[in-house]
Design an enzyme around this catalytic site. Sequence first.
Site, PDB file in Angstrom:
ATOM      1  N   CYS A   1       0.074   2.525  -4.645  1.00 40.07           N
ATOM      2  CA  CYS A   1      -0.646   3.745  -4.989  1.00 40.07           C
ATOM      3  C   CYS A   1       0.219   4.977  -4.696  1.00 40.07           C
ATOM      4  O   CYS A   1       1.073   4.959  -3.810  1.00 40.07           O
ATOM      5  CB  CYS A   1      -1.948   3.839  -4.197  1.00 40.07           C
TER       6      CYS A   1
ATOM      7  N   HIS B   1       0.829  -1.207   0.000  1.00 40.06           N
ATOM      8  CA  HIS B   1       0.000   0.000   0.000  1.00 40.06           C
ATOM      9  C   HIS B   1       0.864   1.257   0.000  1.00 40.06           C
ATOM     10  O   HIS B   1       1.952   1.296   0.584  1.00 40.06           O
ATOM     11  CB  HIS B   1      -0.895   0.038   1.247  1.00 40.06           C
TER      12      HIS B   1
END
Length: 236
Positions: free
Chosen positions: A128, A75
Amino acid sequence: LFGLNYKDTSHELKGCINDVEKLKETLQRRFQYHAQHITTLLESQCTRNNILHEFSQLLQKAKAGDKVFFSFSGHGYSYHDYSRDEIDGKDELVITIDRKGIFDDEFKRIIMQHLKKDVTLVAIFDNCHSGTILDLPYQYFKNQNGNESMIHHNKQSDTHGTVICLSGCRDDQVSIDAKFGEEYNGALSWTFVQLMKQEGNVTWKECVSQLREYLEKMRLQQVPQITCGTQMDLAN
């Protein structure tokens, strides 16, 4: 190579450990890295302290002429830039297994402290908001148009050695974790591995262009990015 699926959490991913396995195989097959020279850390091993330590050690131990590789699959996030060195006003960071962040400023500080003049670092970030995750001064082909001129982040310092960072998306985008064929992977890692299975050499410009074509055909909106620590001709 770091892979975090964040298993048994509300933010669980499915493909990041597979990313590590595929990238390791690619390093051995395509680039002749020896298995004993590749360190993989998964899940509970991917604490903030461990990632920072291993990244620092990778650069400290590298000798002139070495080409070293670092990857993170997990992440990512963006946050307000308090140091005011970002064009978009936001810092980028990765999320560790102990729910802490490692900011782009911290990665860059380690690079400036430990990367030697004649060492090359290639990094892949499949997360991301990863477009400028290493705070490198030169960003190429930011949008879909491969002929776009280079963006110079003039508040970022050039690196002593060569740094090339391939990331899964622009800073304002997300990177997809999805099923490709029989198993899950990060979209950037999966397409990079497929590209490296092809015969012949490709330039970095061709690499970015083909990765984007793969993702566009799959109707994924993320636009892989490439940034460098020194000004480079990526077409050669």
